[in-house]
Design a protein around this motif. Sequence first.
Motif, PDB file in Angstrom:
ATOM      1  N   LEU A   1      58.150 -19.362 -72.568  1.00 43.66           N
ATOM      2  CA  LEU A   1      59.398 -19.188 -71.836  1.00 43.66           C
ATOM      3  C   LEU A   1      59.414 -20.172 -70.673  1.00 43.66           C
ATOM      4  O   LEU A   1      58.373 -20.469 -70.083  1.00 43.66           O
ATOM      5  N   ALA A   2      60.590 -20.660 -70.311  1.00 46.21           N
ATOM      6  CA  ALA A   2      60.710 -21.566 -69.164  1.00 46.21           C
ATOM      7  C   ALA A   2      62.075 -21.381 -68.516  1.00 46.21           C
ATOM      8  O   ALA A   2      63.063 -21.050 -69.187  1.00 46.21           O
ATOM      9  N   ARG A   3      62.113 -21.636 -67.205  1.00 51.46           N
ATOM     10  CA  ARG A   3      63.349 -21.497 -66.428  1.00 51.46           C
ATOM     11  C   ARG A   3      63.518 -22.722 -65.535  1.00 51.46           C
ATOM     12  O   ARG A   3      62.541 -23.216 -64.964  1.00 51.46           O
ATOM     13  N   ASP A   4      64.729 -23.212 -65.427  1.00 49.32           N
ATOM     14  CA  ASP A   4      64.936 -24.440 -64.666  1.00 49.32           C
ATOM     15  C   ASP A   4      64.583 -24.258 -63.193  1.00 49.32           C
ATOM     16  O   ASP A   4      64.626 -23.138 -62.667  1.00 49.32           O
ATOM     17  N   PRO A   5      64.206 -25.334 -62.502  1.00 49.65           N
ATOM     18  CA  PRO A   5      63.704 -25.219 -61.127  1.00 49.65           C
ATOM     19  C   PRO A   5      64.699 -24.700 -60.101  1.00 49.65           C
ATOM     20  O   PRO A   5      64.288 -24.201 -59.050  1.00 49.65           O
ATOM     21  N   THR A   6      65.999 -24.794 -60.366  1.00 51.77           N
ATOM     22  CA  THR A   6      66.978 -24.307 -59.395  1.00 51.77           C
ATOM     23  C   THR A   6      67.366 -22.855 -59.645  1.00 51.77           C
ATOM     24  O   THR A   6      68.125 -22.277 -58.865  1.00 51.77           O
ATOM     25  N   GLY A   7      66.877 -22.269 -60.730  1.00 52.18           N
ATOM     26  CA  GLY A   7      67.186 -20.869 -61.008  1.00 52.18           C
ATOM     27  C   GLY A   7      68.602 -20.637 -61.477  1.00 52.18           C
ATOM     28  O   GLY A   7      69.143 -19.541 -61.307  1.00 52.18           O
ATOM     29  N   GLY A   8      69.219 -21.659 -62.088  1.00 56.21           N
ATOM     30  CA  GLY A   8      70.611 -21.533 -62.500  1.00 56.21           C
ATOM     31  C   GLY A   8      70.861 -20.538 -63.609  1.00 56.21           C
ATOM     32  O   GLY A   8      71.993 -20.127 -63.840  1.00 56.21           O
ATOM     33  N   ARG A   9      69.839 -20.175 -64.346  1.00 50.14           N
ATOM     34  CA  ARG A   9      69.904 -19.093 -65.331  1.00 50.14           C
ATOM     35  C   ARG A   9      68.733 -18.153 -65.063  1.00 50.14           C
ATOM     36  O   ARG A   9      67.741 -18.538 -64.441  1.00 50.14           O
ATOM     37  N   SER A  10      68.824 -16.932 -65.529  1.00 51.24           N
ATOM     38  CA  SER A  10      67.761 -15.958 -65.283  1.00 51.24           C
ATOM     39  C   SER A  10      67.173 -15.481 -66.599  1.00 51.24           C
ATOM     40  O   SER A  10      67.829 -15.509 -67.642  1.00 51.24           O
TER      41      SER A  10
ATOM     42  N   PRO B   1      62.992 -18.066 -54.954  1.00 53.55           N
ATOM     43  CA  PRO B   1      63.774 -17.488 -56.055  1.00 53.55           C
ATOM     44  C   PRO B   1      65.061 -16.792 -55.640  1.00 53.55           C
ATOM     45  O   PRO B   1      65.885 -16.463 -56.494  1.00 53.55           O
ATOM     46  N   THR B   2      65.252 -16.549 -54.338  1.00 48.58           N
ATOM     47  CA  THR B   2      66.417 -15.778 -53.898  1.00 48.58           C
ATOM     48  C   THR B   2      67.724 -16.397 -54.360  1.00 48.58           C
ATOM     49  O   THR B   2      68.645 -15.697 -54.800  1.00 48.58           O
ATOM     50  N   ASN B   3      67.869 -17.724 -54.267  1.00 47.73           N
ATOM     51  CA  ASN B   3      69.111 -18.370 -54.669  1.00 47.73           C
ATOM     52  C   ASN B   3      69.417 -18.136 -56.136  1.00 47.73           C
ATOM     53  O   ASN B   3      70.535 -17.776 -56.508  1.00 47.73           O
ATOM     54  N   GLY B   4      68.401 -18.372 -56.973  1.00 45.84           N
ATOM     55  CA  GLY B   4      68.621 -18.182 -58.403  1.00 45.84           C
ATOM     56  C   GLY B   4      69.019 -16.773 -58.750  1.00 45.84           C
ATOM     57  O   GLY B   4      69.870 -16.538 -59.614  1.00 45.84           O
ATOM     58  N   HIS B   5      68.411 -15.798 -58.060  1.00 43.90           N
ATOM     59  CA  HIS B   5      68.763 -14.405 -58.310  1.00 43.90           C
ATOM     60  C   HIS B   5      70.222 -14.147 -57.940  1.00 43.90           C
ATOM     61  O   HIS B   5      70.963 -13.489 -58.678  1.00 43.90           O
ATOM     62  N   GLY B   6      70.643 -14.678 -56.799  1.00 41.79           N
ATOM     63  CA  GLY B   6      72.033 -14.491 -56.380  1.00 41.79           C
ATOM     64  C   GLY B   6      73.024 -15.103 -57.353  1.00 41.79           C
ATOM     65  O   GLY B   6      74.079 -14.517 -57.641  1.00 41.79           O
TER      66      GLY B   6
END
Length: 620
Positions: free
Chosen positions: A130-139, A459-464
């Motif tokens: 699994l992988a997630r982009d560095p800006t957290g644009g998807r969760s 991670p706060t930004n991506g979560h929002g």
Amino acid sequence: MPALSCLYCRSQASVHPALLASWSGSERILTSGRVALGERNDGTATLRGSSAARALAACHRSGLLLAFDGRLDNRTDLARSLPLPRPLTEMADAEVVAAAWERWGEGCLERLLGPFVLALYESTRQQLLLARDPTGGRSLAWAAGQHWFLAATDEAALLGHPEVDAQLDEARLARYFALDVPGDEHTFHRGIRQLLPGEWLRVGTERLERGRFWWPQPGGTLDRRPEERAERLGATLAEAVRCRLTGAGQTAVLMSGGLDSTPIAAHARGALPPGARLDALSWVFPQHRRADERPLIEAVGRHLALTPRWIGGDDAGPLLDLDGWPVHPTTPEQNAYRLLHERAYAAAAELGVATLLSGMCGDQLWTGAEAWLADGLFRGDRRSALADLTWHLRRGELSRAVGASLLPFSWRLERSARRARAVRPWLTEKALALLPDPTASNWAARFPRPRQALSLLDPTNGHGLAVERFWASQHGVEVRYPLRDRRLIELTLALPTGDLYHRGETRPLLRRALMGRLPASVLGRKGKATFEELFVEGVYRGRREAVSALLFRRSALWPEYLQRGPVDSAWRDRATGFSGLLLWLALSLELWLDRRGGGQAGGHAQGLAPSCLGRVAVGS
């Protein structure tokens, strides 16, 4: 857009598609060996067309199975280095990513630009990545047991499985009330974790491994002249906007009169063909002048030949309709001005808008201004640093934060750990004991402006953004965030602090970069609008008795984490500011618990067989 789900069997060599469909609601499923990957539409528009929007890809030659949710902003650049089986215009992003994996392996992850999460299964290794982009644009949320592993872009789907522990996570609640504690993989449910931005997670039959595939290079600075840096900033911002217009369908900008959304509108207008329609959706508050930015919005509209679509906000205060207030299914975190966003999404849907560009997260790019003195001394420009220091001293504007920035960040973290009770006096002893060691965020000390690095990379930004994506999808709208572009983040981290703040002026480099693109009234503005009056009317005056009954009910959970004093005084004094924020956090938690049934998560999957995962576990 697709919602993805994944089931990996750790105890047997094959999995039946029905096991995934039963709890995830997947409409299309691919299986290979131990894994099943599924997708279903989350309600938002399919923007690239049916072929390019496919989320699943299989490469039978290499035994690769891939699920991809997101958008590739550098498809064309990647394609130049890849032996693609057919023209790029006929390929989905998932297929491009699969080709990149076959070429570069795990090294492809850092090459992918744009918001994404992916699940990739290699049949030869029988491992899931699994992988997630560095800006957290998807969760991407996941849950693991001895015999199974589940993952989904929709956390609520995991709550629909009977084997997942849905009890509240006390450590996450403590961080929720602590406010400034950096996020980690914890969610509000004990059995569910989130994949962090820029992180990969490898799942095997016996263990889980995790690591990071991207970090910006700390300490790098741009030694060009200010006008060259302004030109580069403008070009990077323009590219961030252009990428988010690709395949966007009908587009609008959620536009205020500030320096976050108006630059996006300016560059969007410049990127679209002449005569192309671009809507601007803007809130107005005729009865709340401190919140109203109509004169500035109208000036931008004239400058860019836009006709703003006005959205009334005077009656959109928090909890005015307490019974109908929207509550997220997996988090108590509430935007007090949720109704403003709901009206914007509804207006976009009515106009036929598929994509809404937002300036959210703009403030984080320009955080760290307090480091101007330390930055000047670090660069050896003592004369300028002394002149700036004298300017601030004469005006009595030298804050304590400026002096503190001269201390090594690691020292400040250690001091915070030793003085946790003094730093967060609003927390109870229980909450303080549940908080992680603040020195765990010492990675930020590698950056010239640690507070900016934390603000941008935590991670706060991506979560929002994931929370906001849920709300927008209810209206069939996708929100895109140019200011979360990875290249823009890398650039602002490398700028001299004087480009973020100089002698009382915020964002001086951005203002320089936008000269001629926006009216002078916007470029020269100093303050910001405030919604405080809306907050007071909604929380303290609207349904006061009902709100009080919810907040101070005997079964309230928040007193286990928050001292009662700040909340009681905020309620009594009808406070905004920090004590008002604490009250809002407490109120949001109680409302969320009330809606979800006192903290017990109910099943979300219709017709879920209670023993389906158990059958997998015993190998039947």
